[in-house]
Design an enzyme around this catalytic site. Structure first.
Site, PDB file in Angstrom:
ATOM      1  N   HIS A  26      18.672  34.552  10.313  1.00 50.82           N
ATOM      2  CA  HIS A  26      19.700  33.925  11.161  1.00 50.82           C
ATOM      3  C   HIS A  26      19.031  33.001  12.167  1.00 50.82           C
ATOM      4  O   HIS A  26      17.839  33.119  12.473  1.00 50.82           O
ATOM      5  CB  HIS A  26      20.542  34.985  11.886  1.00 50.82           C
ATOM      6  CG  HIS A  26      19.846  35.653  13.027  1.00 50.82           C
ATOM      7  ND1 HIS A  26      19.901  35.183  14.329  1.00 50.82           N
ATOM      8  CD2 HIS A  26      19.078  36.773  13.075  1.00 50.82           C
ATOM      9  CE1 HIS A  26      19.202  35.982  15.115  1.00 50.82           C
ATOM     10  NE2 HIS A  26      18.682  36.954  14.377  1.00 50.82           N
ATOM     11  N   CYS A  27      19.821  32.048  12.678  1.00 49.99           N
ATOM     12  CA  CYS A  27      19.351  31.170  13.757  1.00 49.99           C
ATOM     13  C   CYS A  27      20.257  31.409  14.959  1.00 49.99           C
ATOM     14  O   CYS A  27      20.791  32.505  15.123  1.00 49.99           O
ATOM     15  CB  CYS A  27      19.363  29.714  13.313  1.00 49.99           C
ATOM     16  SG  CYS A  27      20.985  29.107  12.812  1.00 49.99           S
ATOM     17  N   ALA A  28      20.463  30.414  15.789  1.00 54.97           N
ATOM     18  CA  ALA A  28      21.216  30.616  17.037  1.00 54.97           C
ATOM     19  C   ALA A  28      22.687  30.934  16.804  1.00 54.97           C
ATOM     20  O   ALA A  28      23.296  31.688  17.572  1.00 54.97           O
ATOM     21  CB  ALA A  28      21.092  29.385  17.926  1.00 54.97           C
ATOM     22  N   ARG A  30      24.081  30.905  13.130  1.00 50.89           N
ATOM     23  CA  ARG A  30      24.408  30.990  11.707  1.00 50.89           C
ATOM     24  C   ARG A  30      23.605  32.057  10.982  1.00 50.89           C
ATOM     25  O   ARG A  30      22.434  32.280  11.289  1.00 50.89           O
ATOM     26  CB  ARG A  30      24.152  29.640  11.026  1.00 50.89           C
ATOM     27  CG  ARG A  30      25.123  28.560  11.377  1.00 50.89           C
ATOM     28  CD  ARG A  30      24.579  27.195  10.997  1.00 50.89           C
ATOM     29  NE  ARG A  30      23.661  26.686  12.010  1.00 50.89           N
ATOM     30  CZ  ARG A  30      22.787  25.710  11.798  1.00 50.89           C
ATOM     31  NH1 ARG A  30      22.700  25.145  10.609  1.00 50.89           N
ATOM     32  NH2 ARG A  30      22.004  25.293  12.757  1.00 50.89           N
TER      33      ARG A  30
END
Length: 472
Positions: A26-28, A30
């Site tokens: 995951h990112c910030a 998504r």
């Protein structure tokens, strides 16, 4: 007790089960999946999950927009699915297997320039501020600048150049470091290589361009020109990749007992020689050719056509990820011509997509659930991050996306037609005006106004058209 028990179960089912997941991170905002069979993902059902704000495929990854609580959702998902989460690097590497050559090339470029963007944005804002206090005649009836009447502002003007010079003149250091970081080689060697390209011992690149006499190293049998590559992008990229290649190959062959001595020595010294003998001059020519071709397109008789096409096509480029290639072109234009006509069009495209979402907020003002996505997406878009707006709203309905593209195209024609030039890459939205050279700020403000009004009105018009009645 899980906070997202139901949603986690739904996502796992709709994505094709745990056996369809190759890796996930995951990112910030998504969840990032690499799926073994992307066709098994039921996109419509996934978009119907309560916490999902949109989904899209990019860089070989199936990405699901969750929002600010993505970290909690991710932890619950991997625990429920009984799978081992990976890092973003693992996901990117796996995702490249689903990409063609051009997509892989763009992905690599994006990873090189992404760590540099914050510094470049700061540098652009600093140059813009220096132009305002040092070049615009604001005082004494429009006859003097702030720096001419105030010692304080004169000191600020000189001090800020310390930062501006560090960012732009020494850009090759950042590029070679970023390449070594991406290639997982020795980062300090990348930094040292970059420093050898901009050393004060060398004739400054700007002096070379001005026709100054070039000194040289005399080896008796050969002479090598002592040219610096300040602000040059391609020479630094070529040198950085050669260093990484040599280091990786030497690591494979040199015994670990002596690798600490042998590998850095035989990787760095040949690379520096090759950089100054071959890669630097070749890279300079390639960079000059690219920037001159783009500059010619932006200043020729048909510049309006170039601007119209670029303004219309930039948002679709974001979907494919190919937009990252413009960073290198912008930096080369800045080096060659002291600014870029290209980046203002990018900022206008972002504004246009945000304005289309603003129209959706107006049209669906009674839809409280959608507002949870559309309002933050609009703010984000106006500050330069378009993905939530495009994937969460505009591509969902399609006609706002088209309206944004049309508005962006018209605004781009105005920007290029009036010669708007930015000092550098900046914040790609409404604050982008701070990176525009002072003499063009009013013209850019007009283009910004067009990028707000046209997409807003066209979105409303399209919403009433029979062709878009289904809003699907």
């Amino acid at each position: 007790m899980f906070k997202f028990s139901k949603e986690v179960q739904q996502l796992l089912e709709y994505i094709g089960g745990r056996e369809n997941i190759s890796t996930v991170s995951h990112c910030a905002t998504r969840m990032r999946f690499v799926l073994r069979d992307p066709q098994k993902a039921d996109i419509e059902k996934i978009k119907g999950i309560r916490v999902v704000k949109g989904s899209f495929t990019q860089a070989g990854q199936f990405q699901v927009i969750i929002g600010n609580e993505v970290a909690t959702f991710y932890n619950e998902f991997v625990q429920y699915a009984k799978i081992e989460g990976g890092t973003k690097e693992d996901t990117k590497s796996a995702g490249r297997q689903n990409m063609n050559f051009l997509q892989r090339l763009t992905s690599h470029l994006a990873e090189i320039f992404a760590p540099l963007i914050p510094a470049i944005i700061v540098g652009g804002l600093i140059l813009g501020f220096r132009n305002i206090i040092g070049d615009i005649k604001l005082m004494n009836g429009g006859t003097k600048s702030l720096t001419e009447i105030s010692q304080f502002w004169s000191g600020v003007y000189d001090f800020l150049w310390l930062i501006g010079e560090a960012i732009f003149h020494f850009l090759p250091v950042g590029i070679t470091w970023s390449i070594s970081k991406k290639m997982r080689t020795t980062q300090i060697l990348g930094i040292v290589l970059g420093l050898t390209l901009v050393s004060p011992q060398l004739l400054n690149a700007y002096a070379v361009a001005g026709g100054a006499e070039i000194p040289y190293w005399d080896f008796g049998f050969a002479k090598v020109q002592m040219i610096g590559y300040q602000a040059q992008v391609i020479p630094a990229m070529l040198a950085g990749f050669v260093l990484a290649f040599l280091e990786l190959k030497l690591r494979e062959r040199v015994p670990s007992a002596i690798s600490m001595i042998v590998v850095p020595f035989f990787a760095l010294i040949p690379t520096v020689l090759i950089a100054h003998i071959l890669l630097g001059p070749i890279g300079w020519e390639i960079g000059s050719w690219i920037s001159k071709v783009v500059y010619a397109g932006l200043t020729s008789t048909f510049k309006w056509l170039f601007a119209a096409v670029f303004g219309f096509a930039y948002a679709p480029l974001v979907i494919t990820g190919l937009h990252h290639m413009t960073n290198a072109i912008d930096l080369q234009l800045m080096s060659e011509f002291g600014g870029t006509h290209l980046w203002p069009m990018i900022a206008l495209s972002n504004i246009a997509q945000g304005s289309a979402v603003l129209a959706i907020i107006y049209l669906h003002r009674k839809n409280e659930e959608e507002k949870q996505v559309s309002i933050p997406a609009t703010i984000s878009c106006y500050l330069g991050v378009t993905e939530p707006a495009m994937f969460g709203i505009n591509l969902k309905y399609m006609y706002p996306f088209l309206a944004g593209m049309i508005g962006s195209s018209i605004a781009a024609v105005i920007s290029v037609g009036t010669g708007v030039m930015a000092n550098s890459i900046g914040v790609g939205g409404l604050p982008g005006i701070l990176s525009i050279q002072p003499q063009y700020m009013f013209k850019f403000a007009i283009a910004m106004l067009v990028a707000v009004i046209i997409p807003f009105l066209m979105t409303i018009f399209f919403s009433k058209s029979n062709k878009f009645k289904k809003e699907k």
